[in-house]
Structures are given as C-alpha cells and as structure tokens.
Design an enzyme around this catalytic site. Structure first.
Site, PDB file in Angstrom:
ATOM      1  N   GLY A  15       0.790  -1.226   0.000  1.00  0.00           N
ATOM      2  CA  GLY A  15       0.000   0.000   0.000  1.00  0.00           C
ATOM      3  C   GLY A  15       0.822   1.277   0.000  1.00  0.00           C
ATOM      4  O   GLY A  15       0.291   2.351  -0.283  1.00  0.00           O
ATOM      5  N   TYR A 143      12.156 -12.955 -11.336  1.00  0.00           N
ATOM      6  CA  TYR A 143      10.899 -12.209 -11.130  1.00  0.00           C
ATOM      7  C   TYR A 143       9.785 -12.829 -11.972  1.00  0.00           C
ATOM      8  O   TYR A 143       8.661 -13.025 -11.498  1.00  0.00           O
ATOM      9  CB  TYR A 143      11.156 -10.761 -11.553  1.00  0.00           C
ATOM     10  CG  TYR A 143       9.973  -9.828 -11.526  1.00  0.00           C
ATOM     11  CD1 TYR A 143       9.574  -9.211 -10.337  1.00  0.00           C
ATOM     12  CD2 TYR A 143       9.281  -9.506 -12.698  1.00  0.00           C
ATOM     13  CE1 TYR A 143       8.509  -8.317 -10.313  1.00  0.00           C
ATOM     14  CE2 TYR A 143       8.220  -8.612 -12.687  1.00  0.00           C
ATOM     15  CZ  TYR A 143       7.836  -8.024 -11.497  1.00  0.00           C
ATOM     16  OH  TYR A 143       6.782  -7.132 -11.484  1.00  0.00           O
ATOM     17  N   PRO A 170      -0.487  -5.461 -15.677  1.00  0.00           N
ATOM     18  CA  PRO A 170      -0.234  -4.120 -16.217  1.00  0.00           C
ATOM     19  C   PRO A 170       1.040  -4.092 -17.063  1.00  0.00           C
ATOM     20  O   PRO A 170       1.953  -4.905 -16.863  1.00  0.00           O
ATOM     21  CB  PRO A 170      -0.044  -3.245 -14.978  1.00  0.00           C
ATOM     22  CG  PRO A 170      -0.200  -4.132 -13.802  1.00  0.00           C
ATOM     23  CD  PRO A 170      -0.113  -5.549 -14.263  1.00  0.00           C
ATOM     24  N   TRP A 208      20.369   5.427 -21.293  1.00  0.00           N
ATOM     25  CA  TRP A 208      21.023   4.115 -21.376  1.00  0.00           C
ATOM     26  C   TRP A 208      20.410   3.317 -22.518  1.00  0.00           C
ATOM     27  O   TRP A 208      19.182   3.208 -22.617  1.00  0.00           O
ATOM     28  CB  TRP A 208      20.857   3.357 -20.065  1.00  0.00           C
ATOM     29  CG  TRP A 208      21.665   3.961 -18.953  1.00  0.00           C
ATOM     30  CD1 TRP A 208      22.600   4.958 -19.061  1.00  0.00           C
ATOM     31  CD2 TRP A 208      21.619   3.606 -17.569  1.00  0.00           C
ATOM     32  NE1 TRP A 208      23.128   5.252 -17.832  1.00  0.00           N
ATOM     33  CE2 TRP A 208      22.551   4.446 -16.903  1.00  0.00           C
ATOM     34  CE3 TRP A 208      20.901   2.680 -16.829  1.00  0.00           C
ATOM     35  CZ2 TRP A 208      22.770   4.366 -15.531  1.00  0.00           C
ATOM     36  CZ3 TRP A 208      21.109   2.609 -15.460  1.00  0.00           C
ATOM     37  CH2 TRP A 208      22.029   3.430 -14.823  1.00  0.00           C
TER      38      TRP A 208
HETATM   39  N1  LIG Z   1       6.056  -0.516 -11.470  1.00  0.00           N
HETATM   40  C1  LIG Z   1       5.745  -1.156 -12.590  1.00  0.00           C
HETATM   41  O1  LIG Z   1       6.060  -0.714 -13.697  1.00  0.00           O
HETATM   42  C2  LIG Z   1       4.960  -2.438 -12.544  1.00  0.00           C
HETATM   43  C3  LIG Z   1       4.571  -3.024 -13.757  1.00  0.00           C
HETATM   44  C4  LIG Z   1       3.823  -4.191 -13.731  1.00  0.00           C
HETATM   45  C5  LIG Z   1       3.495  -4.766 -12.519  1.00  0.00           C
HETATM   46  N2  LIG Z   1       3.893  -4.203 -11.352  1.00  0.00           N
HETATM   47  C6  LIG Z   1       3.514  -4.849 -10.100  1.00  0.00           C
HETATM   48  O2  LIG Z   1       2.700  -3.954  -9.357  1.00  0.00           O
HETATM   49  C7  LIG Z   1       2.840  -4.221  -7.974  1.00  0.00           C
HETATM   50  C8  LIG Z   1       3.155  -2.926  -7.247  1.00  0.00           C
HETATM   51  O3  LIG Z   1       4.357  -2.397  -7.779  1.00  0.00           O
HETATM   52  P1  LIG Z   1       4.884  -0.944  -7.420  1.00  0.00           P
HETATM   53  O4  LIG Z   1       5.572  -0.426  -8.623  1.00  0.00           O
HETATM   54  O5  LIG Z   1       3.811  -0.167  -6.739  1.00  0.00           O
HETATM   55  O6  LIG Z   1       6.030  -1.323  -6.363  1.00  0.00           O
HETATM   56  P2  LIG Z   1       6.779  -0.408  -5.304  1.00  0.00           P
HETATM   57  O7  LIG Z   1       6.460   1.035  -5.499  1.00  0.00           O
HETATM   58  O8  LIG Z   1       8.211  -0.830  -5.300  1.00  0.00           O
HETATM   59  O9  LIG Z   1       6.109  -0.874  -3.945  1.00  0.00           O
HETATM   60  C9  LIG Z   1       6.333  -2.161  -3.467  1.00  0.00           C
HETATM   61  C10 LIG Z   1       5.459  -2.341  -2.265  1.00  0.00           C
HETATM   62  O10 LIG Z   1       5.641  -3.671  -1.781  1.00  0.00           O
HETATM   63  C11 LIG Z   1       5.936  -3.595  -0.388  1.00  0.00           C
HETATM   64  N3  LIG Z   1       6.805  -4.716  -0.044  1.00  0.00           N
HETATM   65  C12 LIG Z   1       7.964  -5.091  -0.651  1.00  0.00           C
HETATM   66  N4  LIG Z   1       8.489  -6.160  -0.020  1.00  0.00           N
HETATM   67  C13 LIG Z   1       7.640  -6.449   1.008  1.00  0.00           C
HETATM   68  C14 LIG Z   1       7.633  -7.431   2.042  1.00  0.00           C
HETATM   69  N5  LIG Z   1       8.633  -8.350   2.160  1.00  0.00           N
HETATM   70  N6  LIG Z   1       6.616  -7.426   2.927  1.00  0.00           N
HETATM   71  C15 LIG Z   1       5.612  -6.505   2.851  1.00  0.00           C
HETATM   72  N7  LIG Z   1       5.551  -5.564   1.895  1.00  0.00           N
HETATM   73  C16 LIG Z   1       6.563  -5.543   0.991  1.00  0.00           C
HETATM   74  C17 LIG Z   1       6.625  -2.251  -0.197  1.00  0.00           C
HETATM   75  O11 LIG Z   1       6.545  -1.854   1.168  1.00  0.00           O
HETATM   76  P3  LIG Z   1       7.613  -0.772   1.772  1.00  0.00           P
HETATM   77  O12 LIG Z   1       7.243   0.570   1.202  1.00  0.00           O
HETATM   78  O13 LIG Z   1       7.399  -0.836   3.234  1.00  0.00           O
HETATM   79  O14 LIG Z   1       8.967  -1.237   1.325  1.00  0.00           O
HETATM   80  C18 LIG Z   1       5.777  -1.388  -1.113  1.00  0.00           C
HETATM   81  O15 LIG Z   1       4.573  -1.013  -0.484  1.00  0.00           O
HETATM   82  C19 LIG Z   1       3.941  -5.271  -7.849  1.00  0.00           C
HETATM   83  O16 LIG Z   1       3.358  -6.523  -7.634  1.00  0.00           O
HETATM   84  C20 LIG Z   1       4.650  -5.210  -9.184  1.00  0.00           C
HETATM   85  O17 LIG Z   1       5.217  -6.448  -9.510  1.00  0.00           O
HETATM   86  C21 LIG Z   1       4.614  -3.035 -11.333  1.00  0.00           C
END
Ligand SMILES: NC(=O)c1ccc[n+]([C@@H]2O[C@H](COP(=O)([O-])OP(=O)(O)OC[C@H]3O[C@@H](n4cnc5c(N)ncnc54)[C@H](OP(=O)(O)O)[C@@H]3O)[C@@H](O)[C@H]2O)c1
Length: 321
Positions: A15, A143, A170, A208
C-alpha cells in the site's frame, strides 16, 4: 463473525508503493463506496516473506477482499543482478499472501503480474493466454517465473477450494510515488530523475541503450481505477491485461523527449549504447479489457508524464531515489 450485508474490508498489500498510493488517492477522491473499509499496509506492518507475520496480519484485519501488490520490484539492471533474490522473495510473499487469504476466508484476491513476465520469443501482440508459452527474457527470469506462479496458484485455489483469486497484468506503470532511483528503478522514473539532475547540474542527459525499444506505459492513477473495477466487477480467475492500446506504444527516445519538454531541459541528449536495451518490445493487446470496458478513458501520455514530473519536482526531498 458474519459481515453486515454490503460491508467489505479491503486489504491492500504494498500500500505504500507506486500502485498502492495511486489506489489510496482514487479511493480518497471519491471512488470508494459506502460500506467499504480500505486498509493499506506496507512492510512496516508485516514482512510478507515471513509466513507467521503474514498470517498474523490477516488475522488482525480479517479482510473480505485483498489487492495484493507487495513484491520485490525493480528495473532491468537490478533484475539482472539479483534474479535469485527476485525469485525467492516473491515466491515466499505470494504463497504467504494467497494461503493466508484462503485460510481466513477472503472472498476475492486480485494480484498483480506484469507484461515483462511473458515469453521472450513470442508473437505480438501478446495476450492473456500466452503467459506460460515459453521462457521469459533471461534478464528477469527470477521475477518472471515467480509472478507466473501466481497464475498457477490462482487456478489451484479455484480448482481445489472454489476461491475467486485472480490477477491483472499491467504494462509499465509510472506516476507519483514511483521509485526514481536511477540504478534500481524503472526506465521512466529513472529518466525523470536523470533529466532533473542534468538540468540542475548543467550537464548532458544520457539515455542508457539506443532509445529504440518500445513500451506501453500506464499511468498509476488509470491503473488504480481499473483495479477497483477488477475488484468489484471482473469475475474470471484468468488474468486480464491492463494496458493502453497497441497504437499508444512509444519508444524510449520519444518518452525521453516528452520528459525533456515537461522538465524544461534545454541541454544535450546522448545515448550510451554500451548499456543493455532489454527486450526490444513486448506489445500487449488490451482487447480483453476493451471487450469489458470499451469506453474507459486513459489519461493522455503527455499529460500523465507532465503531472509525474511536476510531482517529482515538488517532492524531490521525500521522493524515493
Ligand atoms: N512498477 C511497474 O512498472 C509495474 C509493472 C507491472 C506490474 N507491477 C507490479 O505492481 C505491484 C506494485 O508495484 P509498485 O511499482 O507499486 O512497487 P513499489 O512502489 O516498489 O512498492 C512495493 C510495495 O511492496 C511492499 N513490499 C515489498 N516487499 C515487502 C515485504 N517483504 N513485505 C511486505 N511488503 C513488501 C513495499 O513496502 P515498503 O514501502 O514498506 O517497502 C511497497 O509497499 C507489484 O506486484 C509489481 O510487480 C509493477
């Protein structure tokens, strides 16, 4: 104890991240409904890689619905370095979350896959039926395989226990609260940060790779609105791609030029072709989404990039970087 009719308690793992913060914002700005209680948790509430902590979190909140976003996430260069960590961390997190959800009787879980987990050698556009059709790109195999197993588990929980666990797919997400770290983050936030520094220091902006790879980008706030629709209306266990159309794919160079304009950068743009390009393209079809939601309006890319750049400029001190 049974919930009063019409009450749902929605737990959002991850979240505090890019997507979680976007969901929090659209809920706060009116997309939430009466009778819905939203709970946003981060790693500070529980380490979801730990089975005991995950179970305790689910027992504490007793959610009826879960949006599962928590993951070890990173851009191309972090993935290349830590494939084993990406695999192990994400497999543990996903297994703990899905099994705890099953054990406390959650009605629906929506997890998050990604278009970068699809087979490397494939035909385009990719669609939801092709996830398991061949090995992923070697740069992020840890991953990718971990994420693919969410789909395997969702089908297993449905087959053995009748659970409504599903997943969305996504494309590249960006927006406020992203990880703007240049080494570890994704391409778009990394470029925004590099442009900020080049502007500040009066240096050239170096991209890059060749700038030629093509990507579909989705604004985190658009993705958040689609997540709410999936949670409430989408009834399939099979995953659904959440993406702008194929015609909205842009090259990294085009994306950089829009960032340059949004940041008002006037210096030189160069390409470091000694760095890896990653996959050339991974064009995804959004026709399944369009069958369900023909009229959904995505924010124009330029507007979304401009808003993200404005957020980064205004929040430079606190932004993840
Ligand atoms: N960003 C993209 O382009 C993209 C594209 C496709 C899919 N996704 C997917 O979308 C989802 C959200 O991605 P996002 O970009 O929002 O990621 P993000 O900004 O890096 O956030 C990751 C979140 O996961 C939490 N987290 C990580 N390790 C954890 C653990 N061991 N226990 C509990 N919480 C944990 C983090 O908490 P803390 O803040 O406390 O570290 C943070 O809230 C993911 O499943 C990702 O694979 C992302």
């Amino acid at each position: 104890m049974a919930e009063p009719a019409g009450t749902s308690r929605i737990l959002v793992t991850g979240g505090s991240g890019l997507v979680g913060k976007a969901i929090e914002k659209v809920v706060a700005e009116g997309a939430g409904r009466p009778g819905e209680e939203w709970i946003f948790v981060s790693s500070k509430d529980a380490d979801l890689a730990d089975a005991g902590q995950t179970r305790a979190l689910f027992e504490k909140h007793r959610p009826t619905h879960v949006i599962h976003l928590a993951a070890m996430v990173g851009g191309l260069f972090r993935n290349i370095k830590y494939n084993l960590d990406f695999w192990r961390k994400n497999v543990h997190i996903n297994d703990n979350v899905l099994h705890s959800a099953y054990e406390v009787g959650v009605q629906k879980v929506v997890s998050c896959l990604s278009t970068c987990i699809f087979p490397d050698k494939t035909t385009y556009p990719i669609d939801e039926t092709m996830i398991h059709n061949g090995p992923p790109h070697s740069s992020n195999f840890g991953y990718s395989y971990a994420k693919r197993m969410i789909d395997v588990q969702n089908r297993g929980y449905f087959q053995q226990h009748g659970c409504r666990f599903t997943a969305v797919i996504p494309t590249n997400v960006f927006g406020p609260h992203d990880n703007f770290n240049i080494e570890d983050g994704h391409v778009l936030p990394g470029l925004i940060h590099k442009t900020y520094l080049a502007q500040r220091d009066g240096t050239a902006l170096t991209i890059w790779g060749t700038g030629k790879p093509r990507r579909q980008f989705i604004y985190s706030l658009d993705l958040a609105r689609l997540f709410l629709w999936v949670l409430r209306e989408y009834d399939e266990v099979e995953p659904i791609i959440l993406s702008v159309g194929e015609e909205d794919e842009v090259s990294i160079k085009e994306a950089a030029e829009i960032i340059v304009e949004a940041m008002g950068f006037k210096g030189e743009l160069t390409f470091d072709t000694s760095k890896s390009d990653g996959q050339f393209k991974k064009t995804a079809s959004n026709s399944k989404l369009r069958r369900y939601l023909p009229d959904f309006q995505f924010t124009p890319f330029k507007q979304a990039v401009t808003e993200t750049c404005a957020w980064f400029n205004a929040n430079y001190g606190q932004a993840r970087k």
